[in-house]
Write a protein that holds these residues in place. Structure first.
Motif, PDB file in Angstrom:
ATOM      1  N   UNK A 100     -42.864  -3.337   9.438  1.00 50.33           N
ATOM      2  CA  UNK A 100     -44.061  -2.948  10.193  1.00 50.33           C
ATOM      3  C   UNK A 100     -43.620  -2.177  11.421  1.00 50.33           C
ATOM      4  N   UNK A 101     -44.272  -1.047  11.666  1.00 47.34           N
ATOM      5  CA  UNK A 101     -43.947  -0.272  12.857  1.00 47.34           C
ATOM      6  C   UNK A 101     -44.600   1.091  12.824  1.00 47.34           C
ATOM      7  N   UNK A 102     -44.263   1.902  13.823  1.00 43.90           N
ATOM      8  CA  UNK A 102     -44.803   3.248  13.923  1.00 43.90           C
ATOM      9  C   UNK A 102     -43.854   4.233  13.255  1.00 43.90           C
ATOM     10  N   UNK A 103     -44.406   5.068  12.410  1.00 40.14           N
ATOM     11  CA  UNK A 103     -43.617   6.066  11.683  1.00 40.14           C
ATOM     12  C   UNK A 103     -43.387   7.269  12.588  1.00 40.14           C
ATOM     13  N   UNK A 104     -42.149   7.704  12.648  1.00 38.68           N
ATOM     14  CA  UNK A 104     -41.795   8.895  13.409  1.00 38.68           C
ATOM     15  C   UNK A 104     -41.131   9.894  12.491  1.00 38.68           C
ATOM     16  N   UNK A 105     -40.609  10.938  13.088  1.00 37.83           N
ATOM     17  CA  UNK A 105     -39.915  11.959  12.306  1.00 37.83           C
ATOM     18  C   UNK A 105     -38.716  12.455  13.091  1.00 37.83           C
ATOM     19  N   UNK A 106     -37.592  12.579  12.408  1.00 37.89           N
ATOM     20  CA  UNK A 106     -36.378  13.120  13.010  1.00 37.89           C
ATOM     21  C   UNK A 106     -35.676  13.971  11.970  1.00 37.89           C
ATOM     22  N   UNK A 107     -35.390  15.199  12.324  1.00 40.39           N
ATOM     23  CA  UNK A 107     -34.723  16.140  11.421  1.00 40.39           C
ATOM     24  C   UNK A 107     -35.467  16.275  10.098  1.00 40.39           C
ATOM     25  N   UNK A 108     -36.798  16.240  10.150  1.00 42.53           N
ATOM     26  CA  UNK A 108     -37.614  16.412   8.949  1.00 42.53           C
ATOM     27  C   UNK A 108     -37.717  15.193   8.053  1.00 42.53           C
ATOM     28  N   UNK A 109     -37.170  14.068   8.485  1.00 44.77           N
ATOM     29  CA  UNK A 109     -37.223  12.834   7.684  1.00 44.77           C
ATOM     30  C   UNK A 109     -38.029  11.780   8.412  1.00 44.77           C
ATOM     31  N   UNK A 110     -38.685  10.926   7.649  1.00 47.46           N
ATOM     32  CA  UNK A 110     -39.461   9.835   8.238  1.00 47.46           C
ATOM     33  C   UNK A 110     -38.500   8.770   8.749  1.00 47.46           C
ATOM     34  N   UNK A 111     -38.835   8.236   9.928  1.00 45.50           N
ATOM     35  CA  UNK A 111     -37.987   7.226  10.549  1.00 45.50           C
ATOM     36  C   UNK A 111     -38.879   6.201  11.241  1.00 45.50           C
ATOM     37  N   UNK A 112     -38.406   4.967  11.300  1.00 47.58           N
ATOM     38  CA  UNK A 112     -39.118   3.897  11.991  1.00 47.58           C
ATOM     39  C   UNK A 112     -38.091   3.196  12.882  1.00 47.58           C
ATOM     40  N   UNK A 113     -38.333   3.218  14.196  1.00 45.40           N
ATOM     41  CA  UNK A 113     -37.400   2.614  15.145  1.00 45.40           C
ATOM     42  C   UNK A 113     -37.783   1.166  15.436  1.00 45.40           C
ATOM     43  N   UNK A 114     -36.797   0.302  15.443  1.00 43.17           N
ATOM     44  CA  UNK A 114     -36.949  -1.124  15.746  1.00 43.17           C
ATOM     45  C   UNK A 114     -38.160  -1.753  15.059  1.00 43.17           C
ATOM     46  N   UNK A 115     -38.254  -1.604  13.733  1.00 46.27           N
ATOM     47  CA  UNK A 115     -39.416  -2.176  13.047  1.00 46.27           C
ATOM     48  C   UNK A 115     -39.329  -3.698  12.984  1.00 46.27           C
ATOM     49  N   UNK A 116     -40.494  -4.316  12.963  1.00 51.15           N
ATOM     50  CA  UNK A 116     -40.551  -5.738  12.626  1.00 51.15           C
ATOM     51  C   UNK A 116     -40.256  -5.816  11.147  1.00 51.15           C
ATOM     52  N   UNK A 117     -39.565  -6.853  10.725  1.00 53.22           N
ATOM     53  CA  UNK A 117     -39.240  -6.957   9.307  1.00 53.22           C
ATOM     54  C   UNK A 117     -39.338  -8.404   8.836  1.00 53.22           C
ATOM     55  N   UNK A 118     -39.601  -8.513   7.547  1.00 52.39           N
ATOM     56  CA  UNK A 118     -39.651  -9.829   6.901  1.00 52.39           C
ATOM     57  C   UNK A 118     -38.812  -9.719   5.639  1.00 52.39           C
ATOM     58  N   UNK A 119     -37.833 -10.592   5.501  1.00 51.99           N
ATOM     59  CA  UNK A 119     -36.987 -10.606   4.317  1.00 51.99           C
ATOM     60  C   UNK A 119     -37.726 -11.305   3.191  1.00 51.99           C
ATOM     61  N   UNK A 120     -37.675 -10.733   2.004  1.00 52.60           N
ATOM     62  CA  UNK A 120     -38.335 -11.319   0.834  1.00 52.60           C
ATOM     63  C   UNK A 120     -37.292 -11.827  -0.150  1.00 52.60           C
ATOM     64  N   UNK A 121     -37.572 -12.918  -0.826  1.00 51.36           N
ATOM     65  CA  UNK A 121     -36.691 -13.438  -1.884  1.00 51.36           C
ATOM     66  C   UNK A 121     -35.350 -13.920  -1.364  1.00 51.36           C
ATOM     67  N   UNK A 122     -34.523 -14.349  -2.318  1.00 48.03           N
ATOM     68  CA  UNK A 122     -33.198 -14.876  -1.998  1.00 48.03           C
ATOM     69  C   UNK A 122     -32.087 -14.014  -2.572  1.00 48.03           C
ATOM     70  N   UNK A 123     -32.257 -12.714  -2.569  1.00 49.22           N
ATOM     71  CA  UNK A 123     -31.271 -11.843  -3.229  1.00 49.22           C
ATOM     72  C   UNK A 123     -30.016 -11.715  -2.439  1.00 49.22           C
TER      73      UNK A 123
END
Length: 123
Positions: A100-123
């Motif tokens: 979860x976070x705000x989508x940005x752009x750097x060098x023409x690519x999508x980037x998300x800085x310091x996103x909140x994250x949730x790990x799924x599963x036990x892989x």
């Protein structure tokens, strides 16, 4: 379930490119969870996406200290960057995550800085 439908799906799984099948599976899981697809996200937008980390690297140069990961959801990729971190437990290639976070752009690519994250599963 009809036998012809089953055989058709089985034949497809045996003959189609594994990367394509993998992308379709990840995309279906993301849609089922109600997440936004990476392809539909635009710069400046808050987004919740579900997918998997394809690669993870740490940058230890003075100005670029942090962890960077390539997030893939079947529709596209977004670079995730956590600044000021050397390692994040659980953030590793192949791991399924919700970000979860705000989508940005750097060098023409999508980037998300310091996103909140949730790990799924036990892989």
């Amino acid at each position: 379930m009809s036998a012809t439908g089953y055989l058709k799906r089985l034949g497809r799984r045996l003959t189609e490119d594994l990367d394509t099948l993998d992308a379709e599976e990840i995309s279906q899981e993301s849609k089922a969870a109600g997440a936004r697809s990476a392809a539909d996200c635009v710069r400046g937008e808050d987004a919740v996406m579900q997918g998997e980390l394809r690669s993870v690297e740490t940058c230890s140069k003075a100005a670029k200290t942090g962890v960077a990961a390539e997030f893939f959801d079947g529709s596209g990729t977004v670079t995730l960057k956590w600044m000021g971190r050397h390692r994040i437990p659980g953030i590793e290639p192949g791991r399924k995550v919700v970000v979860r976070g705000r989508v940005g752009e750097k060098d023409g690519r999508k980037v998300m800085y310091n996103p909140y994250y949730e790990l799924l599963g036990d892989e």
